[in-house]
Write a protein that holds these residues in place. Structure first.
Motif, PDB file in Angstrom:
ATOM      1  N   GLU A 267     143.128  41.794  41.825  1.00  0.00           N
ATOM      2  CA  GLU A 267     141.815  42.427  41.748  1.00  0.00           C
ATOM      3  C   GLU A 267     140.822  41.385  41.249  1.00  0.00           C
TER       4      GLU A 267
ATOM      5  N   PRO B 113     134.962  42.667  32.024  1.00  0.00           N
ATOM      6  CA  PRO B 113     135.214  42.944  33.449  1.00  0.00           C
ATOM      7  C   PRO B 113     134.809  44.344  33.883  1.00  0.00           C
ATOM      8  N   GLU B 114     134.845  45.302  32.971  1.00  0.00           N
ATOM      9  CA  GLU B 114     134.508  46.678  33.322  1.00  0.00           C
ATOM     10  C   GLU B 114     133.069  46.832  33.803  1.00  0.00           C
TER      11      GLU B 114
ATOM     12  N   ARG C  92     136.672  40.553  40.196  1.00  0.00           N
ATOM     13  CA  ARG C  92     135.361  41.075  39.832  1.00  0.00           C
ATOM     14  C   ARG C  92     134.391  39.897  39.692  1.00  0.00           C
TER      15      ARG C  92
ATOM     16  N   TYR D 214     131.558  44.945  36.005  1.00  0.00           N
ATOM     17  CA  TYR D 214     131.331  44.350  37.326  1.00  0.00           C
ATOM     18  C   TYR D 214     132.099  45.120  38.400  1.00  0.00           C
ATOM     19  N   ALA D 215     131.589  45.063  39.619  1.00  0.00           N
ATOM     20  CA  ALA D 215     132.227  45.749  40.742  1.00  0.00           C
ATOM     21  C   ALA D 215     133.565  45.105  41.081  1.00  0.00           C
ATOM     22  N   SER D 216     134.503  45.950  41.518  1.00  0.00           N
ATOM     23  CA  SER D 216     135.861  45.495  41.809  1.00  0.00           C
ATOM     24  C   SER D 216     136.066  45.324  43.309  1.00  0.00           C
TER      25      SER D 216
ATOM     26  N   TRP E 231     143.257  40.796  31.924  1.00  0.00           N
ATOM     27  CA  TRP E 231     142.162  40.185  32.668  1.00  0.00           C
ATOM     28  C   TRP E 231     142.008  38.718  32.264  1.00  0.00           C
TER      29      TRP E 231
END
Length: 290
Positions: free
Chosen positions: A166, A136-137, A168, A139-141, A246
Motif C-alpha cells: 500500500e 500516513p492516515e 500513500r 493521505y490517500a491510499s 508504516w
C-alpha cells in the motif's frame, strides 16, 4: 507524477495471498530455496527486484540466524523467471562479508554480498532528518501497481503481479524527489512473522525507487515503457524493525543519463528514525514511437 495524476487514480481491489512470496527454506547448511510462483513486475514474467533482494537477505538470515546484516549489495546479472524455483547459495564467507549466488536452473541471475557482525551495536547510525509531513492516515491510499501503470506504458503487462504494498504518496513540489508512506497491505500481514522486519524493509526498499526518475521524464514529455534494476545496495541503521508498520520513503534521483538513473532513498519508521539508506542504479526504457 503530477497532482492531477494522484487525484485521478482509482483504488484497485485487494491482492490475493502473498504467503508464497515470503516463503523460503534451507536445504543444507549453505543453500536456501524458494519455490514459484514469485512476484513479477509485469515484463515477460520477470521477478520483481525487491523480491530478489528480500529473499537474498532472508536466505542469509535463515542460514545464519545468529548474525546481524549491516549492508547488502545485490547485482542483477540476468532476468529471473517468476515461474521457476530460486536457489540461494552461500559461496564464500571471510568472517565479515558473505557472498550469495542466486540462480535458476544452474544459471546465475544475481549476486549478493552481505557485510555482517554478531551484534547490532556496530550498525552505522544515520543523521538523516525526516521530511516534514503528516502521518500516513492523512493521505490517500493507492495500490502500488496503479502507480506503475500510471507512469509507464506499452511494455507493462496489465496482469502484472499483485503487489502486496500500500502506498500513500505525498506531493513535495520537487521534480527530482518523491516521498511516500509504504507498508505491506494489512490483509497480507498473516503471511509474515514478527521476525520478518528486516527482510520486509528490503522488499519495500525497491518499490519507490523509480518514481523520481519518472517525474523527470514526465516533465520532459518522455514516456517510459519498462524499467529494470541494475544494482541495489542497502545500508542498515536499525536491526529491530516492525514488519507490519508504516515506513516513509524519501527518494531522490541524483543522476540520470541515457536512460540510466542513480537513485538514493532514505527510509524512516513511524517514529521518523532513519532505518535504511538505499542506493539503486536502474535502467528506464523509452517508449518506441515507430
Amino acid at each position: 507524477i503530477s497532482n492531477h495524476s494522484f487525484q485521478s487514480m482509482a483504488i484497485v481491489s485487494s491482492p490475493s495471498s502473498i504467503s508464497n512470496y515470503f516463503s523460503l527454506f534451507a536445504i543444507d547448511e549453505s543453500t536456501a530455496k524458494s519455490d514459484p510462483p514469485h512476484l513479477f513486475g509485469g515484463l515477460l514474467d520477470r521477478v520483481y527486484g525487491g523480491m530478489l533482494l528480500y529473499q537474498t537477505a532472508k536466505a542469509f538470515i535463515t542460514l545464519h540466524p545468529d548474525l546481524v546484516p549491516h549492508y547488502i549489495n545485490y547485482n542483477f546479472s540476468a532476468p529471473a523467471n517468476s515461474k521457476l524455483p530460486l536457489q540461494f547459495k552461500l559461496s564464500s564467507d571471510d568472517g565479515t562479508i558473505a557472498k550469495i549466488i542466486v540462480s535458476q536452473n544452474k544459471k546465475t541471475v544475481g549476486i549478493g554480498h552481505v557485510r555482517y557482525s554478531n551484534v547490532s551495536d556496530f550498525l552505522d547510525s544515520s543523521l538523516s532528518i525526516s521530511p516534514d509531513c503528516e502521518p500516513p492516515e492523512r493521505y490517500a491510499s493507492f495500490d502500488l501497481r496503479q502507480l506503475y501503470l500510471l507512469t509507464t506504458h506499452a511494455g507493462i503487462n496489465p496482469t502484472m503481479g499483485a503487489f502486496p504494498i500500500e502506498a500513500r504518496p505525498i506531493e513535495n513540489g520537487e521534480i527530482h524527489r518523491t516521498t511516500m508512506w509504504v507498508r505491506i497491505t494489512p490483509e497480507n500481514h498473516g503471511s509474515l512473522k514478527n521476525t520478518d522486519g528486516l527482510p520486509v524493509l528490503f522488499f519495500l526498499s525497491d518499490c519507490t525507487m523509480f518514481f523520481a526518475a519518472f517525474k523527470i521524464f514526465e516533465r520532459s514529455g518522455i514516456r517510459i515503457d519498462g524499467t529494470a534494476s541494475l544494482h541495489h545496495s542497502v545500508r542498515i541503521h536499525e536491526a529491530n524493525l516492525d514488519p507490519f508498520g508504516w515506513y516513509l520513503a524519501d527518494t531522490e534521483c541524483e543522476l540520470i543519463s541515457h536512460g540510466r538513473a542513480l537513485q538514493r532513498s532514505r527510509i524512516f519508521d513511524a517514529s521518523r528514525k532513519c532505518v535504511l539508506t538505499v542506493v539503486q542504479e536502474g535502467f528506464l526504457q523509452r517508449e518506441n514511437k515507430l
